[in-house]
Design a protein around this motif. Sequence first.
Motif, PDB file in Angstrom:
ATOM      1  N   PHE A 139       0.857  -1.180   0.000  1.00 39.89           N
ATOM      2  CA  PHE A 139       0.000   0.000   0.000  1.00 39.89           C
ATOM      3  C   PHE A 139       0.891   1.227   0.000  1.00 39.89           C
ATOM      4  CE2 PHE A 139      -2.118   3.530   1.979  1.00 39.89           C
ATOM      5  CZ  PHE A 139      -3.436   3.452   1.554  1.00 39.89           C
ATOM      6  N   SER A 173      -9.263   0.943   2.741  1.00 33.33           N
ATOM      7  CA  SER A 173      -8.741   0.708   1.390  1.00 33.33           C
ATOM      8  C   SER A 173      -7.874  -0.545   1.379  1.00 33.33           C
ATOM      9  CB  SER A 173      -7.898   1.887   0.910  1.00 33.33           C
ATOM     10  OG  SER A 173      -8.645   3.065   0.970  1.00 33.33           O
ATOM     11  N   ALA A 174      -7.107  -0.723   2.439  1.00 31.98           N
ATOM     12  CA  ALA A 174      -6.247  -1.903   2.507  1.00 31.98           C
ATOM     13  C   ALA A 174      -7.104  -3.155   2.624  1.00 31.98           C
ATOM     14  CB  ALA A 174      -5.296  -1.792   3.690  1.00 31.98           C
ATOM     15  N   ASN A 175      -8.104  -3.104   3.472  1.00 32.16           N
ATOM     16  CA  ASN A 175      -8.924  -4.292   3.676  1.00 32.16           C
ATOM     17  C   ASN A 175     -10.417  -3.952   3.646  1.00 32.16           C
ATOM     18  OD1 ASN A 175     -10.152  -6.632   4.384  1.00 32.16           O
ATOM     19  ND2 ASN A 175      -8.946  -7.002   6.232  1.00 32.16           N
ATOM     20  N   PRO A 176     -11.011  -3.986   2.460  1.00 35.74           N
ATOM     21  CA  PRO A 176     -12.421  -3.610   2.316  1.00 35.74           C
ATOM     22  C   PRO A 176     -13.372  -4.565   3.031  1.00 35.74           C
ATOM     23  CG  PRO A 176     -11.335  -3.751   0.168  1.00 35.74           C
ATOM     24  CD  PRO A 176     -10.381  -4.313   1.173  1.00 35.74           C
ATOM     25  N   HIS A 207      -0.893  -4.442   5.911  1.00 35.31           N
ATOM     26  CA  HIS A 207      -0.176  -4.329   4.648  1.00 35.31           C
ATOM     27  C   HIS A 207       1.268  -3.875   4.863  1.00 35.31           C
ATOM     28  CE1 HIS A 207      -3.933  -4.972   2.777  1.00 35.31           C
ATOM     29  NE2 HIS A 207      -3.621  -4.465   1.608  1.00 35.31           N
ATOM     30  N   LYS A 220      -1.869  -1.158  -3.995  1.00 34.91           N
ATOM     31  CA  LYS A 220      -2.924  -0.206  -3.702  1.00 34.91           C
ATOM     32  C   LYS A 220      -2.275   1.155  -3.559  1.00 34.91           C
ATOM     33  CE  LYS A 220      -6.350  -3.222  -2.090  1.00 34.91           C
ATOM     34  NZ  LYS A 220      -7.414  -3.557  -1.157  1.00 34.91           N
ATOM     35  N   ALA A 272      -3.166   1.461   6.802  1.00 33.85           N
ATOM     36  CA  ALA A 272      -2.940   0.238   6.033  1.00 33.85           C
ATOM     37  C   ALA A 272      -2.001  -0.705   6.780  1.00 33.85           C
ATOM     38  CB  ALA A 272      -2.376   0.575   4.657  1.00 33.85           C
TER      39      ALA A 272
END
Lengths: 613, 354
Positions: A261, B83-86, A308, A286, A303
């Motif tokens: 990310f 956003s990283a993990n919807p 991530h 992402k 994130a």
Amino acid sequence: MKDAKVIELEEVAIRFSGDSGDGMQLTGTLFSDTSALFGNDISTFPDYPSEIRAPQGTVGGVSGFQVQFGKKKITTPGDLAHVLIAMNPAALKANAAFMNPGGTIIFDVDSFSEKNFAKAQFQTLDPFAELKLDDYFKIPVPITSLTKESLKDLELDNKSVLRCKNMFALGLICWMFERPLDYIERFIQNKFGKKSPLIAEANLKVLHDGYNYGMNMQHATPRFIVHPAPIEKGIYRNINGNLATAWGLLAAAEKSGLNLFIGSYPITPATDVLQALAERKDLGVKSFQAEDEIAGICTTIGAAFAGHLAVTSTSGPGFALKAEALGLSVMAELPIVVVNVQRGGPSTGLPTKTEQSDLLQTLYGRNGESPLVVVAASTPSDCFYYAFLAAKIALERMVPVVLLTDGFLGNGSEPWRVPSMSELPSITPRKATNPELFKPYNRDPETLAREWAVPGMEGFEHRIGGLEKNAAGGVSHDPENHHINTQIRAEKVAKVVDMIPELEVVGEAEGDLLVVGWGGTYGHMISSVRAMQNAGKKVSLAHFNYIKPLPKNTAEVFSKFKKIVVCELNLGQFASYLRDSVPGFHYYQVNKMKGLPFSVHELVENFEKILEA
Amino acid sequence: MTKFNYTAKDFKSAAEVRWCPGCGDYAIMNAVQKTMADMDIAHKDFAVISGIGCSSRFPYYMSTYGFHTIHGRAAAIASGVKSANPDLTVWVITGDGDSLAIGGNHFIHLVRRNINLNLVLFNNKIYGLTKGQYSPTSDRGKITKTSPFGTIEDSFIPGQLVLGSRGTFFARAIDSNVKHTQEVLAESAKHEGTSVVEVLQNCVIFNDGIHDYVADPKFRAERQLFLMKGEPMIFGEQEDKGLILENGHLKVVKIGENGITREDILVHHPEEDNLGLQVALINMALPEFPVAMGVIRSVKAPIYDQEMKKQIETVQAKRRVTCMDELLQSGNTWTVDGENCSEPVKFFDNKCFV
Ligand SMILES: Cc1ncc(C[n+]2csc(CCOP(=O)(O)OP(=O)(O)O)c2C)c(N)n1
Ligand code: SF4
């Protein structure tokens, strides 16, 4: 007929220079790629104006691109150019000081007009005399009119015709240095072939006409031969520091089995890192273009909380904005990587110029005791490895890591032997495994790293945040606890020393002078140290890639030399850090604040003075 | 049938709650916990993200994943989480100062992107944690410790800001009406996209009674208009007052007077993209109008985190590069393999990395 004027060279530096609309960056890049393909080692330095639309023909609007190539290992783009291509008088004026005495100047005579002399603020009608370039080898070429002539049969508007001027210059230079045109031809075809075949045809025609012009005029133009460099076997590509940084992070994501990310906000010269990663949706990246740098790092922290490999990239002013959130990542002990491609400061400073003046900000620029790991890359291609390592350290030690590069590394390029992924070390993120034993601030006794449990993992639900915590994760205002935790956070960073290599010395392990540098000055430092060594001086180099923590053996290495000099593109930030962290030595300093890299000459001169002192 | 049979209690953590006795935050937390229990989603899939302020202490009191971050940045941090993990259910807990002052920029961009999360904005029209300075929702003239002679600035109306940022969901509730707050939160939880729920919250210490005029149970029916999807906008003790549009403006009318019937009253359509009317509802203020409560806007629009996921899938379906080794060797590369070439030295061997 064999040409009489063939000059064999070990290495040569060429500077392409023109108005910012003249396409000099592309010309320089294409020539560098061609040279690398030809088997030379190269190093490049784009030098472009910060004002996108400075008035045409003025010195402020001059855009330059220097490349040095040779038959040996090339570590710098060269202090001074052997050949200058000047598309107008302003380009000549801006670059006269960066010419080798007696060098060759190819210039577009068509643009050397009274009007343009005035724009470049020449006082007389003889710019060469005015700049004291009388004894230089000058090759006037009517580039503009020959380009027009070359394209007169194609139905192109005047503007498009003039845009092809750079190809004429490129063709001519390729002839002078015996470079084949096929790579450039392919590039032009790929770029314009499908969309606008006419433009492709025009560029190709002008390129060849430039080449043929050289051939036909060989009585007037010297030809240079630079033999291929002996190098390691492998697959090579040209890479600049920003792309290498982006790819290093991608490689770390793959190695660690995590998604990548990036939350970031555009800023020169770091933008390319964000752009390069945004392009890699195919590898699952992402990318989040945030509303500002604060949001950039905050989305990154989010994130990381969500599991991530999370990264943010920026340059000086943006890094300043991220400070508060960096403190949060220190406190929450989340693994993030922050890339700072340094530029001239303070404030907006010199946005397109290089500098190393964010070091103290990186080390100390946060509220409270807020230690983090600081790593610095030293060449365009090794940005790949240090970005990879920054991620490895972050993920294995649960600590934010700042990777420092700079504008010189980020934009500069060099050929790079592409590694295979199997060559890279493994990365094992500290994912929590046992919910029974899990506490948010339980630590590995060896490394002091806490475990990483992320939302979605059953049985590990917990709360973290910026407030001081006890080991169980509860908010704690206990004075003893804060004192201990402050030490633990510092200790955790210090223990990263076990993951990093010892400081290497280039040259003898003891001697009269140890030259010390860090980050992007490596190329110039090693060239100057080698020059001194060749002259029989007892000079060695210790170049730092690991700044916090410092390599274990730093003091020991320092103790073997009579004198130590620290060279940096700031007023002595690393020197003060060393005085504080590795006390007991006298540190001489060489500092430069011109928005430019060191030159080998000035370093050598300074070292000689220090040796004599 | 529910999977987990959670009750609100299951969402309470062991941490001691540190709000002042009587603070409106307690009631709001109860409503959130009840809503979460009803959502029937595993604890492990909740992430509660907050900024800084009294209200932002909230995550510590939850038995889910939680992150108490820095002042104003909850929206940005939550944007990264989602956003990283919807797949996570993300709640943002924030105050009027946190979201609309220091975090104003992140707030509007969160709303504009339409990231699928629920944001609960605790609006006590004051800074609680720093002990009573005016906030961007304090009314002009408000006297506080930093405005001893009254503020000389106009305040934000949070709903206006949400709609002005192209918000897809906005609702309003009040702490003292837990049942209604819960209904509104349940609607917000169902909404796909950024849902902003403004909860009028009483700070007993620094702004006690600021919402009393609206909240007073004795006059609630007269002073609050409870909006219901598909229902006429009727209020009043006798359910005899309603809203109509006259010359493009909202107007309070009495059913039965001047020939007005129930049929003349405007019907509420939060699902329709009718910004003008929805902003007018948000702006309604006492004494001329009742205060609009409930879901004012709930429209469909593309969702950022889903779009991000889709875009990656679309690119990957057509990709040429599938792993790093392929990327490293893609594009303009050349092979060096001459006689006088040496064997390659791996970088990490070279740099004696362990
Ligand atoms: C960068 C920064 N600036 C200022 C503060 C001090 N601060 C903490 S909370 C707060 C205001 C909180 O008000 P609000 O968001 O309305 O929350 P409440 O306490 O009323 O729930 C301020 C100014 C801080 N923590 N960080
Ligand atoms: S200061 Fe006000 S907002 Fe904060 S806890 Fe106390 S009553 Fe609640």
